[in-house]
Design a protein around this motif. Sequence first.
Motif, PDB file in Angstrom:
ATOM      1  N   GLY A   1      -9.525  17.836 -11.317  1.00  8.88           N
ATOM      2  CA  GLY A   1      -9.301  16.876 -10.243  1.00  8.88           C
ATOM      3  C   GLY A   1     -10.280  17.027  -9.097  1.00  8.88           C
ATOM      4  N   LEU A   2     -10.859  18.231  -8.942  1.00  6.67           N
ATOM      5  CA  LEU A   2     -11.823  18.465  -7.876  1.00  6.67           C
ATOM      6  C   LEU A   2     -13.090  17.647  -8.060  1.00  6.67           C
ATOM      7  N   LEU A   3     -13.351  17.208  -9.283  1.00  9.50           N
ATOM      8  CA  LEU A   3     -14.602  16.519  -9.593  1.00  9.50           C
ATOM      9  C   LEU A   3     -14.466  15.004  -9.601  1.00  9.50           C
ATOM     10  N   LYS A   4     -13.292  14.497  -9.270  1.00  8.76           N
ATOM     11  CA  LYS A   4     -13.036  13.062  -9.422  1.00  8.76           C
ATOM     12  C   LYS A   4     -13.398  12.230  -8.189  1.00  8.76           C
ATOM     13  N   ASN A   5     -13.820  12.878  -7.106  1.00  2.43           N
ATOM     14  CA  ASN A   5     -14.212  12.074  -5.949  1.00  2.43           C
ATOM     15  C   ASN A   5     -15.590  11.457  -6.192  1.00  2.43           C
ATOM     16  N   LYS A   6     -15.991  10.549  -5.329  1.00  3.85           N
ATOM     17  CA  LYS A   6     -17.233   9.813  -5.521  1.00  3.85           C
ATOM     18  C   LYS A   6     -18.444  10.494  -4.886  1.00  3.85           C
ATOM     19  N   SER A   7     -18.207  11.521  -4.124  1.00  6.58           N
ATOM     20  CA  SER A   7     -19.323  12.202  -3.465  1.00  6.58           C
ATOM     21  C   SER A   7     -19.957  13.216  -4.407  1.00  6.58           C
ATOM     22  N   PRO A   8     -21.264  13.467  -4.266  1.00 11.34           N
ATOM     23  CA  PRO A   8     -21.911  14.487  -5.093  1.00 11.34           C
ATOM     24  C   PRO A   8     -21.490  15.886  -4.667  1.00 11.34           C
ATOM     25  N   ASP A   9     -21.498  16.795  -5.618  1.00  8.82           N
ATOM     26  CA  ASP A   9     -21.159  18.192  -5.351  1.00  8.82           C
ATOM     27  C   ASP A   9     -22.447  18.992  -5.157  1.00  8.82           C
ATOM     28  N   LEU A  10     -22.355  20.045  -4.352  1.00  6.32           N
ATOM     29  CA  LEU A  10     -23.526  20.871  -4.062  1.00  6.32           C
ATOM     30  C   LEU A  10     -23.135  22.348  -4.129  1.00  6.32           C
ATOM     31  N   PHE A  11     -23.811  23.089  -5.001  1.00  3.20           N
ATOM     32  CA  PHE A  11     -23.537  24.518  -5.160  1.00  3.20           C
ATOM     33  C   PHE A  11     -24.829  25.305  -4.976  1.00  3.20           C
ATOM     34  N   SER A  12     -24.723  26.410  -4.259  1.00  3.78           N
ATOM     35  CA  SER A  12     -25.856  27.313  -4.059  1.00  3.78           C
ATOM     36  C   SER A  12     -25.387  28.738  -4.337  1.00  3.78           C
ATOM     37  N   PHE A  13     -25.993  29.364  -5.340  1.00  9.76           N
ATOM     38  CA  PHE A  13     -25.653  30.739  -5.709  1.00  9.76           C
ATOM     39  C   PHE A  13     -26.890  31.624  -5.537  1.00  9.76           C
ATOM     40  N   THR A  14     -26.682  32.861  -5.132  1.00  5.99           N
ATOM     41  CA  THR A  14     -27.780  33.823  -5.032  1.00  5.99           C
ATOM     42  C   THR A  14     -27.437  35.079  -5.820  1.00  5.99           C
ATOM     43  N   VAL A  15     -28.349  35.479  -6.698  1.00  4.50           N
ATOM     44  CA  VAL A  15     -28.202  36.717  -7.472  1.00  4.50           C
ATOM     45  C   VAL A  15     -29.331  37.654  -7.064  1.00  4.50           C
ATOM     46  N   SER A  16     -28.970  38.807  -6.517  1.00  2.00           N
ATOM     47  CA  SER A  16     -29.966  39.759  -6.018  1.00  2.00           C
ATOM     48  C   SER A  16     -29.853  41.127  -6.680  1.00  2.00           C
ATOM     49  N   GLY A  17     -28.969  41.253  -7.670  1.00  2.00           N
ATOM     50  CA  GLY A  17     -28.662  42.558  -8.248  1.00  2.00           C
ATOM     51  C   GLY A  17     -29.731  43.191  -9.106  1.00  2.00           C
ATOM     52  N   LEU A  18     -30.774  42.439  -9.488  1.00  2.00           N
ATOM     53  CA  LEU A  18     -31.841  43.051 -10.286  1.00  2.00           C
ATOM     54  C   LEU A  18     -32.509  44.198  -9.534  1.00  2.00           C
ATOM     55  N   LYS A  19     -32.604  44.050  -8.234  1.00  2.69           N
ATOM     56  CA  LYS A  19     -33.248  45.095  -7.427  1.00  2.69           C
ATOM     57  C   LYS A  19     -32.506  46.420  -7.544  1.00  2.69           C
ATOM     58  N   SER A  20     -31.179  46.366  -7.511  1.00  6.01           N
ATOM     59  CA  SER A  20     -30.412  47.610  -7.595  1.00  6.01           C
ATOM     60  C   SER A  20     -30.606  48.288  -8.950  1.00  6.01           C
ATOM     61  N   VAL A  21     -30.755  47.492 -10.009  1.00 11.41           N
ATOM     62  CA  VAL A  21     -30.991  48.063 -11.344  1.00 11.41           C
ATOM     63  C   VAL A  21     -32.365  48.723 -11.397  1.00 11.41           C
ATOM     64  N   VAL A  22     -33.373  48.041 -10.855  1.00  9.58           N
ATOM     65  CA  VAL A  22     -34.721  48.605 -10.838  1.00  9.58           C
ATOM     66  C   VAL A  22     -34.772  49.861  -9.993  1.00  9.58           C
ATOM     67  N   ASP A  23     -34.128  49.842  -8.835  1.00 12.43           N
ATOM     68  CA  ASP A  23     -34.116  51.015  -7.955  1.00 12.43           C
ATOM     69  C   ASP A  23     -33.456  52.215  -8.627  1.00 12.43           C
ATOM     70  N   LYS A  24     -32.435  51.973  -9.421  1.00 10.91           N
ATOM     71  CA  LYS A  24     -31.703  53.049 -10.064  1.00 10.91           C
ATOM     72  C   LYS A  24     -32.418  53.568 -11.308  1.00 10.91           C
ATOM     73  N   HIS A  25     -32.888  52.666 -12.142  1.00  6.09           N
ATOM     74  CA  HIS A  25     -33.385  53.074 -13.464  1.00  6.09           C
ATOM     75  C   HIS A  25     -34.901  52.990 -13.622  1.00  6.09           C
ATOM     76  N   GLY A  26     -35.585  52.235 -12.758  1.00  5.35           N
ATOM     77  CA  GLY A  26     -37.024  52.068 -12.884  1.00  5.35           C
ATOM     78  C   GLY A  26     -37.388  50.754 -13.561  1.00  5.35           C
ATOM     79  N   ALA A  27     -38.542  50.216 -13.187  1.00  5.89           N
ATOM     80  CA  ALA A  27     -38.960  48.906 -13.693  1.00  5.89           C
ATOM     81  C   ALA A  27     -39.229  48.909 -15.188  1.00  5.89           C
ATOM     82  N   GLN A  28     -39.621  50.055 -15.734  1.00  7.50           N
ATOM     83  CA  GLN A  28     -39.966  50.130 -17.156  1.00  7.50           C
ATOM     84  C   GLN A  28     -38.806  50.605 -18.021  1.00  7.50           C
ATOM     85  N   SER A  29     -37.632  50.767 -17.456  1.00  9.76           N
ATOM     86  CA  SER A  29     -36.486  51.326 -18.183  1.00  9.76           C
ATOM     87  C   SER A  29     -35.856  50.306 -19.122  1.00  9.76           C
TER      88      SER A  29
END
Length: 329
Positions: free
Chosen positions: A219-247
């Motif tokens: 029902g959230l999608l039934k209105n006539k206005s367009p929907d707008l979503f913005s997601f940010t994923v930044s977790g790759l840095k924590s993996v690289v910091d922990k294990h190394g870029a070549q891991s």
Amino acid sequence: MVTVWCQTASFSRMFSVLLIFGILSVGSAVQQLVVMHAPKYVTFQQQTADLQTSQLPGMVANTLGVGAHKDIGWQGMLHSSVFKRPKANVMLTVEIPPALADKPLALNNMAKFPVMDDLPFFDLESVRNSIQKTFLDQEPLMLDLLTDNTMFDLQSENQLFKKLPNSLRQVKDRLHDPDSVIQKLTSGSLNSSLTPDMTLMGEMQMVNDIIQTLFKNPGLLKNKSPDLFSFTVSGLKSVVDKHGAQSSQTADAQKMLTDFIHSMTGDLKKLYKDNVVVEVFLTTMPKGQSRKVRSLMADPTPVRVALHHKLFINHHFSSGGFHRVLHQM
């Protein structure tokens, strides 16, 4: 920490400071806009002209047919129908550590464009405002998500999303459920009991849970206005910091994130019956540069978001007008 509230009248002065700050760090960031999906009547053309950071909000607005199809000075997109508009635009920003700049995610895409960093930051605030002004009698579905240290900063006027986990500790338990991204995707050598690995998995889980919430509440999608979503994923840095870029863990993290983006795109196409534009903004932030993609919803109280390094930017909307908050440590 000193907090300085900048009123509308002095916004231009603060913007100039931020622009100078951004120019000092422009040029070393590797950025790319990857178009994962668009309806047939919205086409993207490979061309030689680069897309500018400042043009991203206008490009998103034009895909949705709001803002009177503003000429943003970039001809990479064509909207061939005056009678149709996408029901939604979904922008996923993935922060790529500099050590992985030469190892881009292998995404199956419709088109991709280099993005030149001509501003120290960008957000989708102008798109949000255009949607609200165009559809005054509707309740536009808009949401913005990023991770703030151990907390999820989820901004939406729809209270339904407030039921989702708001911390990495809560989402860690969610990862053990039979319908979690760990069960859906191959995690390889990643270990959800390690905070760096779990941070990336948790970010993907939150995006997945938001999309599944929409499936459960059509029902959230039934209105006539367009929907707008913005997601940010930044977790790759924590993996690289922990294990190394070549891991092997970093390689598995990249593969898992790639698989997740493909799965997310498929879910959104199904949810919106193909009538959705899905973009992935890949950005490599050089050490010392501060910028966050924000598109904060209206909030009666100031929103404080811990960003990176020494210069932070926040937004605050209130009856008194528009404010930005400048933090210095």
